[in-house]
Motif scaffolding. Structure first.
Motif: not given
Length: 436
Positions: A138, A142, A151, A153, A258, A261, A265, A398-399, A402-403
């Motif tokens: 990450q 990222h 992506y 993940i 997560t 995020f 976000e 992303y985790t 999060a994804a």
């Protein structure tokens, strides 16, 4: 995935490429993808990849015999790729929409695959349970993945989909500001040597993880309401009716990433989270403490690590072996994660006192290492193929939480044996608890 493929057929020949298909876990992934492809419309195109063409052919032959699908021996493409040969990884990544990386330990073999996926435009999923690798990817990749629309993940297996999505599920079912205590119980599981190696080298290098986290420069997340009471290293859980210890795996790392995020976000209130694992009665506690002390001392020295990785079955009391679990062990094993949440009901001011509402949820499934992990990974891949528009931004590292928080992955998992449910709810103002 059929509709998405129509947009990308001219660029990538395959929807999914399984890298490390000859490994212990990789062979189970091959079987699961074959089953899911047969259940679908027949439009899923997939391939297997690894270092040895003869071994890949053997995996397809055995899978064809086990599933009674003789077409697998001729219809599934083989891609020869090696983590030590950059060009071969590039060729592999240029042929797949999604790369499922089953080659571990990831701290040694994962980064070249991540880099190749980003440079060649393939989405990357793995089943890593190594916080050092996950957090470093990450930190370092990222921005690059975001720029390339790729992506990445990690931890899309038992580490850490049940815990990460279980917390999100609990948050949604609660519908209020809250903090969670997560108690995790795995029953009778055993594992392969590669998983044991990841644990050995992860604990040996725990100091570097602390240094890595300082580089993010994160500020502490805000706390909603009362602070969660700290527990000791070992205590008796009334809820589980056994002794528990803090969970040492990757789940806490993944869940906290997560939660950060979702706060940064999506402006969601973060939970306070702790993870524990049940260890049984006093005799089990004594054996665990003795074995744990020996393990902790040995991982600090190169000779100790050599002995631990050479004789995994002896030092893990039979839990891990170079041969991996038997078919009977896999069939006879299941897992259960129970989430105990406390928080504030709608209309209650968290600043005015202790939490006044509780919730208990559960995630259950089949054997965690090679059944639940495989189902979670494959369904995560199908989610990327089908619901790319629901993933955050346009790429990045992303985790799973999060994804996939805006996707239907939980429903997909439910259909494939990983089930999320509410066990009970309680509000003090309302009186007695309500069971579900």
């Amino acid at each position: 995935y059929a509709c998405l493929k129509k947009l990308r057929i001219f660029i990538w020949p395959y929807h999914i490429v399984i890298f490390g298909a000859t490994g212990f876990t990789g062979q189970f992934v091959v079987e699961e993808v074959a089953r899911c492809a047969a259940e679908g419309t027949g439009l899923l195109k997939w391939a297997v990849a690894g270092r040895s063409r003869p071994r890949l052919e053997d995996v397809l032959r055995r899978t064809a015999e086990k599933l009674a699908m003789p077409e697998l021996r001729t219809d599934i493409e083989i891609i020869v790729a090696d983590v030590s040969v950059e060009e071969s990884l590039a060729v592999m990544c240029q042929q797949g929409v999604v790369i499922l990386n089953c080659v571990g330990p990831y701290r040694f073999y994962g980064e070249p695959v991540v880099r190749a996926c980003i440079e060649n435009g393939a989405h990357y999923l793995d089943i890593c349970g190594e916080p050092q690798f996950l957090e470093r990817m990450q930190l370092e990749y990222h921005s690059k993945a975001l720029d390339r629309g790729v992506y990445v993940i990690g931890s899309c297996g038992f580490d850490s989909i049940p815990a990460d999505l279980g917390i999100i599920y609990t948050q949604r079912q609660f519908k209020g500001g809250k903090h969670n205590l997560d108690f995790t119980l795995c029953i009778g599981t055993s594992g392969h040597d590669a998983t044991w190696q990841s644990a050995v080298y992860g604990f040996a290098d725990s100091g570097s993880l602390r240094q890595l986290r300082k580089k993010f420069g994160h500020k502490p997340l805000p706390r909603v309401g009362a602070k969660v009471e700290k527990r000791g290293f070992l205590f008796f859980s009334k809820e589980m009716q056994q002794y528990v210890i803090p969970f040492m795996g990757s789940d806490p790392s993944v869940v906290r990433r997560t939660q950060r995020f979702l706060y940064e976000e999506q402006q969601q209130s973060p939970v306070q989270y702790s993870a524990f694992v049940g260890v049984g009665g006093l005799l089990s506690v004594i054996k665990l403490l003795c074995g744990g002390l020996l393990f902790w001392v040995m991982v600090k020295f190169s000779l100790g690590r050599k002995l631990l990785t050479t004789f995994p079955s002896f030092f893990s009391f039979g839990l891990f072996s170079k041969a991996g679990p038997t078919t009977k062990q896999i069939v006879d094993t299941c897992f259960s994660m129970t989430f105990y949440g406390e928080g504030y009901s709608e209309g209650t001011d968290p600043a005015e006192g202790r939490p006044n509402a509780k919730i208990c949820t559960q995630v259950v499934g089949a054997e965690p290492g090679y059944v639940a992990t495989v189902s979670a990974l494959v369904q995560s891949a199908f989610t990327v193929l089908n619901e790319l528009h629901s993933l955050p931004r346009r790429g990045g590292v992303y985790t799973p939480g999060a994804a996939f928080c805006q996707t239907g992955l939980i429903d997909r998992l439910h259909n494939y044996g990983i089930k999320f449910s509410v066990r009970s709810r309680q509000e003090e103002a309302a009186g007695a608890p309500t069971s579900m």
